[in-house]
Write a protein that holds these residues in place. Sequence first.
Motif, short mmCIF file in Angstrom:
data_model
loop_
_atom_site.label_atom_id
_atom_site.label_comp_id
_atom_site.label_asym_id
_atom_site.label_seq_id
_atom_site.Cartn_x
_atom_site.Cartn_y
_atom_site.Cartn_z
N ASP A 181 -6.50 3.76 6.61
CA ASP A 181 -6.79 5.04 5.97
C ASP A 181 -5.54 5.88 5.78
O ASP A 181 -5.60 6.96 5.18
CB ASP A 181 -7.85 5.82 6.73
CG ASP A 181 -7.54 5.98 8.21
OD1 ASP A 181 -6.44 5.56 8.64
OD2 ASP A 181 -8.38 6.55 8.93
N THR A 206 -13.35 3.70 1.46
CA THR A 206 -13.80 2.31 1.51
C THR A 206 -15.29 2.25 1.22
O THR A 206 -16.08 3.02 1.77
CB THR A 206 -13.51 1.70 2.90
OG1 THR A 206 -12.10 1.73 3.13
CG2 THR A 206 -14.00 0.26 2.98
N ILE A 257 -5.98 4.46 -3.88
CA ILE A 257 -6.44 3.12 -3.51
C ILE A 257 -7.85 3.21 -2.94
O ILE A 257 -8.12 4.03 -2.06
CB ILE A 257 -5.50 2.49 -2.47
CG1 ILE A 257 -4.08 2.40 -3.02
CG2 ILE A 257 -6.00 1.10 -2.06
CD1 ILE A 257 -3.05 2.05 -1.97
N TYR A 258 -8.73 2.36 -3.44
CA TYR A 258 -10.11 2.29 -2.95
C TYR A 258 -10.42 0.84 -2.60
O TYR A 258 -9.96 -0.09 -3.28
CB TYR A 258 -11.10 2.77 -4.02
CG TYR A 258 -10.71 4.07 -4.66
CD1 TYR A 258 -11.06 5.28 -4.07
CD2 TYR A 258 -9.97 4.10 -5.84
CE1 TYR A 258 -10.68 6.49 -4.65
CE2 TYR A 258 -9.59 5.30 -6.43
CZ TYR A 258 -9.95 6.49 -5.83
OH TYR A 258 -9.57 7.68 -6.41
N ILE A 259 -11.17 0.65 -1.56
CA ILE A 259 -11.61 -0.69 -1.19
C ILE A 259 -13.07 -0.84 -1.57
O ILE A 259 -13.90 -0.02 -1.20
CB ILE A 259 -11.42 -0.95 0.32
CG1 ILE A 259 -9.92 -1.03 0.65
CG2 ILE A 259 -12.13 -2.25 0.74
CD1 ILE A 259 -9.62 -1.20 2.13
N VAL A 276 -5.57 4.24 2.11
CA VAL A 276 -6.81 4.04 1.35
C VAL A 276 -7.61 5.34 1.29
O VAL A 276 -7.93 5.93 2.32
CB VAL A 276 -7.65 2.92 1.99
CG1 VAL A 276 -8.98 2.78 1.26
CG2 VAL A 276 -6.89 1.60 1.98
N LEU A 292 0.83 -1.21 0.00
CA LEU A 292 0.00 0.00 0.00
C LEU A 292 0.86 1.25 0.00
O LEU A 292 0.57 2.22 -0.72
CB LEU A 292 -0.94 -0.01 1.20
CG LEU A 292 -2.00 -1.11 1.24
CD1 LEU A 292 -2.86 -0.98 2.49
CD2 LEU A 292 -2.87 -1.08 -0.02
#
Length: 214
Positions: free
Chosen positions: A123, A129, A102-104, A126, A92
Motif C-alpha cells: 500500500d 486493491t 496503481i490498482y490491483i 497501490v 512500483l
Amino acid sequence: MDGTLFQTNKILEPALDATFDHLKSLNMWDQPAPIEIYRQIMGAPLPFVWERLMPDHSETDRQATNSLFHEHLLAHISSGKGDLYPGVEEVLQHLVDKGYPIYIASNGQIEYLKAIIDYYKLDRWVTETFSISQIASLSKSDLVRSIKDKYKIDNGAVIGDRLSDIRAGQDNGLISIGCNFDFAQADELAQADVVINRIVELKIAIKELTRKSS
C-alpha cells in the motif's frame, strides 16, 4: 497479483499438498494433489477452480476445501515463504514517481490479497486493491470496469499473466500488457498488445506506449 506481482508458485504446491493430505486423512481423496491442473487454470475464479479440481465432490466439500487451502496460503505468506517477483518494488516506485496510480484487480480472495499487501507493505504504492469476489458476475472485465468507473479512468493499461487480464484490458478500452511469467500460456499472451518477460521491462514498455500515444 498472482503470477504478476507475487510469486504464487512458491506457496501453491505446499498449500495444495497440505490441503489434499487432509482430504486423504478423511478418506475424501486418494490421488496426488492436482497441482498441474491448478497451474493450468491459475487466475480463474475460485468456484471454477474447485469445480475443476474436485469435479466429483459436493459444493459444500469444495467450499470447505477452499477455506482450508486459504488457511495454508495465509500461513505461508505470514511466515515469509512467498515472495514478490524480482524488481516489483522498483517498478512500483518508478510508476508512482511518474504519477501513475496503481490498482490491483485480482481473482484472489480479499483476505488473501490483504495478507500479501500487509506483509510486503504494497500500500506504499497501490491506491486500492480489488477482489473478484466484490463482483457478482465474477468477471475480471467487470471488475476492471468498476475500477474505471470509481476512479474516472480514461486511459491506462491492464497488466497480467492470463487471458482474463488481457481481455479485461481490451473490453475496457485499455492497453493489455501480458506477463510471460510462471503461469502464462503462449496462446493467451499472443492476444496481448505488449508482452514482457520480466516485471522490470514494464518501465520501458510504458515509456514506449506513452511516446506512441503522444
